[in-house]
Design a protein around this motif. Structure first.
Motif, mmCIF file in Angstrom:
data_model
loop_
_atom_site.group_PDB
_atom_site.id
_atom_site.type_symbol
_atom_site.label_atom_id
_atom_site.label_comp_id
_atom_site.label_asym_id
_atom_site.label_seq_id
_atom_site.Cartn_x
_atom_site.Cartn_y
_atom_site.Cartn_z
ATOM 1 N N LEU A 148 0.843 -1.180 0.000
ATOM 2 C CA LEU A 148 0.000 0.000 0.000
ATOM 3 C C LEU A 148 0.894 1.251 0.000
ATOM 4 O O LEU A 148 2.097 1.144 0.255
ATOM 5 C CB LEU A 148 -0.907 -0.021 1.238
ATOM 6 C CG LEU A 148 -1.827 -1.234 1.344
ATOM 7 C CD1 LEU A 148 -2.497 -1.286 2.710
ATOM 8 C CD2 LEU A 148 -2.858 -1.212 0.240
ATOM 9 N N PRO A 149 0.343 2.434 -0.255
ATOM 10 C CA PRO A 149 1.173 3.645 -0.323
ATOM 11 C C PRO A 149 2.011 3.915 0.932
ATOM 12 O O PRO A 149 3.136 4.399 0.836
ATOM 13 C CB PRO A 149 0.159 4.771 -0.535
ATOM 14 C CG PRO A 149 -0.999 4.111 -1.186
ATOM 15 C CD PRO A 149 -1.051 2.722 -0.598
ATOM 16 N N ASP A 150 1.496 3.574 2.123
ATOM 17 C CA ASP A 150 2.208 3.901 3.353
ATOM 18 C C ASP A 150 2.642 2.701 4.182
ATOM 19 O O ASP A 150 3.231 2.865 5.248
ATOM 20 C CB ASP A 150 1.351 4.835 4.207
ATOM 21 C CG ASP A 150 -0.023 4.234 4.521
ATOM 22 O OD1 ASP A 150 -0.429 3.293 3.833
ATOM 23 O OD2 ASP A 150 -0.674 4.712 5.458
ATOM 24 N N GLU A 151 2.351 1.489 3.711
ATOM 25 C CA GLU A 151 2.730 0.297 4.469
ATOM 26 C C GLU A 151 2.568 -0.964 3.634
ATOM 27 O O GLU A 151 1.995 -0.950 2.552
ATOM 28 C CB GLU A 151 1.883 0.167 5.732
ATOM 29 C CG GLU A 151 0.410 -0.121 5.453
ATOM 30 C CD GLU A 151 -0.420 -0.265 6.711
ATOM 31 O OE1 GLU A 151 0.114 -0.653 7.770
ATOM 32 O OE2 GLU A 151 -1.626 0.017 6.637
ATOM 33 N N VAL A 152 3.091 -2.055 4.175
ATOM 34 C CA VAL A 152 2.866 -3.386 3.613
ATOM 35 C C VAL A 152 2.087 -4.148 4.670
ATOM 36 O O VAL A 152 2.485 -4.183 5.837
ATOM 37 C CB VAL A 152 4.194 -4.101 3.295
ATOM 38 C CG1 VAL A 152 3.946 -5.519 2.831
ATOM 39 C CG2 VAL A 152 4.982 -3.327 2.251
ATOM 40 N N ASP A 203 -6.175 -9.946 2.152
ATOM 41 C CA ASP A 203 -6.811 -10.553 0.984
ATOM 42 C C ASP A 203 -7.276 -9.426 0.071
ATOM 43 O O ASP A 203 -7.589 -8.327 0.537
ATOM 44 C CB ASP A 203 -8.040 -11.369 1.399
ATOM 45 C CG ASP A 203 -7.719 -12.518 2.339
ATOM 46 O OD1 ASP A 203 -6.551 -12.920 2.416
ATOM 47 O OD2 ASP A 203 -8.657 -13.007 2.991
ATOM 48 N N ILE A 204 -7.350 -9.703 -1.226
ATOM 49 C CA ILE A 204 -7.830 -8.731 -2.207
ATOM 50 C C ILE A 204 -8.961 -9.378 -2.995
ATOM 51 O O ILE A 204 -8.810 -10.481 -3.516
ATOM 52 C CB ILE A 204 -6.723 -8.312 -3.188
ATOM 53 C CG1 ILE A 204 -5.601 -7.593 -2.452
ATOM 54 C CG2 ILE A 204 -7.278 -7.435 -4.304
ATOM 55 C CD1 ILE A 204 -4.420 -7.251 -3.342
ATOM 56 N N VAL A 214 -10.122 -4.754 0.074
ATOM 57 C CA VAL A 214 -8.867 -5.235 0.645
ATOM 58 C C VAL A 214 -9.116 -5.388 2.136
ATOM 59 O O VAL A 214 -9.612 -4.461 2.787
ATOM 60 C CB VAL A 214 -7.708 -4.237 0.405
ATOM 61 C CG1 VAL A 214 -6.436 -4.716 1.093
ATOM 62 C CG2 VAL A 214 -7.456 -4.038 -1.083
ATOM 63 N N GLY A 215 -8.813 -6.568 2.677
ATOM 64 C CA GLY A 215 -9.049 -6.775 4.103
ATOM 65 C C GLY A 215 -8.474 -8.084 4.584
ATOM 66 O O GLY A 215 -8.043 -8.924 3.793
ATOM 67 N N ASN A 216 -8.474 -8.244 5.879
ATOM 68 C CA ASN A 216 -7.969 -9.474 6.496
ATOM 69 C C ASN A 216 -9.028 -10.554 6.478
ATOM 70 O O ASN A 216 -10.165 -10.319 6.883
ATOM 71 C CB ASN A 216 -7.535 -9.206 7.936
ATOM 72 C CG ASN A 216 -6.317 -8.320 8.006
ATOM 73 O OD1 ASN A 216 -5.448 -8.405 7.155
ATOM 74 N ND2 ASN A 216 -6.262 -7.470 8.993
ATOM 75 N N GLN A 217 -8.668 -11.709 6.003
ATOM 76 C CA GLN A 217 -9.531 -12.890 5.995
ATOM 77 C C GLN A 217 -10.944 -12.567 5.512
ATOM 78 O O GLN A 217 -11.924 -12.702 6.255
ATOM 79 C CB GLN A 217 -9.560 -13.526 7.371
ATOM 80 C CG GLN A 217 -8.189 -13.961 7.847
ATOM 81 C CD GLN A 217 -8.212 -14.512 9.250
ATOM 82 O OE1 GLN A 217 -9.176 -14.385 9.980
ATOM 83 N NE2 GLN A 217 -7.118 -15.134 9.629
#
Length: 55
Positions: free
Chosen positions: A15-19, A23-24, A34-37
């Motif tokens: 992402l622009p400010d972090e990794v 999931d996508i 875009v989110g977790n699980q």
């Protein structure tokens, strides 16, 4: 529960400010979530564990 064309699971999303590990979900060639699980289904799923994803 939504159904998408593609879900890429468990990758490291750049992402622009972090990794972040996430999931996508893709619908009609567009990243829509875009989110977790993600608790969703898809026509096609790809396991990206340990891989980097740059949208």
């Amino acid at each position: 529960m939504s159904t998408y064309d593609l879900i890429i699971r468990n990758g490291y999303v750049v992402l622009p400010d972090e990794v972040q590990k996430a999931d996508i979900a893709v619908q009609n060639g567009v990243i829509v979530k875009v989110g977790n699980q993600l608790d969703s289904k898809a026509n096609e799923e790809y396991e990206a564990k340990g891989q980097y994803i740059s949208p």
